[in-house]
Write an enzyme that holds these catalytic residues in place. Structure first.
Site, PDB file in Angstrom:
ATOM      1  N   PHE A   1     -11.191 111.877  61.017  1.00 28.50           N
ATOM      2  CA  PHE A   1      -9.999 112.065  61.851  1.00 28.50           C
ATOM      3  C   PHE A   1      -8.765 112.248  60.966  1.00 28.50           C
ATOM      4  O   PHE A   1      -7.896 113.081  61.258  1.00 28.50           O
ATOM      5  CB  PHE A   1      -9.811 110.865  62.784  1.00 28.50           C
ATOM      6  CG  PHE A   1      -8.517 110.901  63.546  1.00 28.50           C
ATOM      7  CD1 PHE A   1      -8.358 111.744  64.639  1.00 28.50           C
ATOM      8  CD2 PHE A   1      -7.438 110.099  63.169  1.00 28.50           C
ATOM      9  CE1 PHE A   1      -7.156 111.796  65.336  1.00 28.50           C
ATOM     10  CE2 PHE A   1      -6.242 110.138  63.854  1.00 28.50           C
ATOM     11  CZ  PHE A   1      -6.101 110.987  64.950  1.00 28.50           C
ATOM     12  N   GLU A   2      -8.681 111.482  59.881  1.00 26.26           N
ATOM     13  CA  GLU A   2      -7.541 111.612  58.975  1.00 26.26           C
ATOM     14  C   GLU A   2      -7.539 112.982  58.301  1.00 26.26           C
ATOM     15  O   GLU A   2      -6.490 113.607  58.136  1.00 26.26           O
ATOM     16  CB  GLU A   2      -7.578 110.486  57.934  1.00 26.26           C
ATOM     17  CG  GLU A   2      -7.341 109.108  58.546  1.00 26.26           C
ATOM     18  CD  GLU A   2      -7.565 107.964  57.579  1.00 26.26           C
ATOM     19  OE1 GLU A   2      -7.722 108.234  56.358  1.00 26.26           O
ATOM     20  OE2 GLU A   2      -7.593 106.804  58.025  1.00 26.26           O
ATOM     21  N   LEU A   3      -8.711 113.458  57.916  1.00 26.48           N
ATOM     22  CA  LEU A   3      -8.827 114.786  57.327  1.00 26.48           C
ATOM     23  C   LEU A   3      -8.398 115.856  58.330  1.00 26.48           C
ATOM     24  O   LEU A   3      -7.607 116.756  58.009  1.00 26.48           O
ATOM     25  CB  LEU A   3     -10.266 115.041  56.871  1.00 26.48           C
ATOM     26  CG  LEU A   3     -10.609 116.456  56.396  1.00 26.48           C
ATOM     27  CD1 LEU A   3      -9.759 116.855  55.206  1.00 26.48           C
ATOM     28  CD2 LEU A   3     -12.094 116.563  56.050  1.00 26.48           C
TER      29      LEU A   3
END
Length: 223
Positions: free
Chosen positions: A142-144
């Site tokens: 999700f951060e990527l």
């Protein structure tokens, strides 16, 4: 500090016949002025873009190492790399300000909202890629994805991939990770060889970081 620029100058007014040399001279002056305007944001953006952090760091907080690896003092976990080594070099030696989730974000908030907020306030998103990063196919991915989305929405945000450990065969990688590896700048961590602050690893990482007017911070600043 914003760079002073001069307005591009127009061609001489036609009071009669304008000589070719006057046109060339005016064109050269205009080109120089426009070049100065184009370069100005790269110096001023570090202070006037409204960003709080130079980079948000995304990493797996579980180790991809085996017990034999961890006994080698030159091989560190993703967590130590992100929480200790990156700040020691980028913050203390070069004056960057990193956003580390565990260090800089107050607990109790909504994870997804906190991540989106942090990335929006950061000029770069550093992704520390490892088998565990990919294995946690939820929060870290999700951060990527958020970093890539922010890059597409706002040209001031860029994503940097650090290949911290060897990854599985590309065929077995999630589709979004495949695409990221294909198009984003990737820097490989080479263990002992990369440790010295003068190594190519740190030179390449700083190359992709935001431009800072005073990139070197003297040791006296931390006494």
């Amino acid at each position: 500090m914003a760079v002073a620029t001069e307005e591009p100058q127009s061609f001489p007014a036609a009071a009669g016949v304008v000589s070719p040399s006057a046109i060339v001279e005016a064109a050269v002056r205009a080109a120089i002025a426009w070049a100065a305007i184009a370069e100005a944001p790269s110096v001023a953006v570090i202070q006037k873009d409204g960003k709080e952090f130079d980079a948000f760091v995304s990493y797996a907080n579980t180790s991809s190492l085996g017990e034999d690896d961890e006994s080698n003092s030159y091989i560190i976990t993703e967590e130590k790399f992100a929480l200790e080594l990156l700040p020691n070099v980028l913050e203390k030696q070069h004056g960057y300000k990193l956003c580390l989730f565990e260090r800089d974000i107050l607990p109790g908030g909504v994870y997804t909202e906190d991540v989106i907020s942090c990335i929006k306030r950061s000029r770069r998103v550093i992704i520390v890629l490892s088998p565990n990063y990919i294995a946690r196919n939820d929060s870290r991915i999700f951060e990527l994805q958020t970093g890539v989305s922010s890059m597409l929405d706002n040209y001031k945000t860029k994503v940097i991939l650090i290949k911290f450990h060897s990854l599985p065969d590309r065929v077995d990688l999630p589709e979004n990770v495949k695409k990221a590896i294909t198009v984003l700048p990737e820097i490989t961590w080479k263990g002992k060889k990369s440790f010295p602050p003068s190594s190519n690893f740190w030179k390449m990482l700083r190359y992709h970081m935001p431009v800072k007017k005073n990139n070197i911070v003297t040791s006296q600043s931390f006494n």
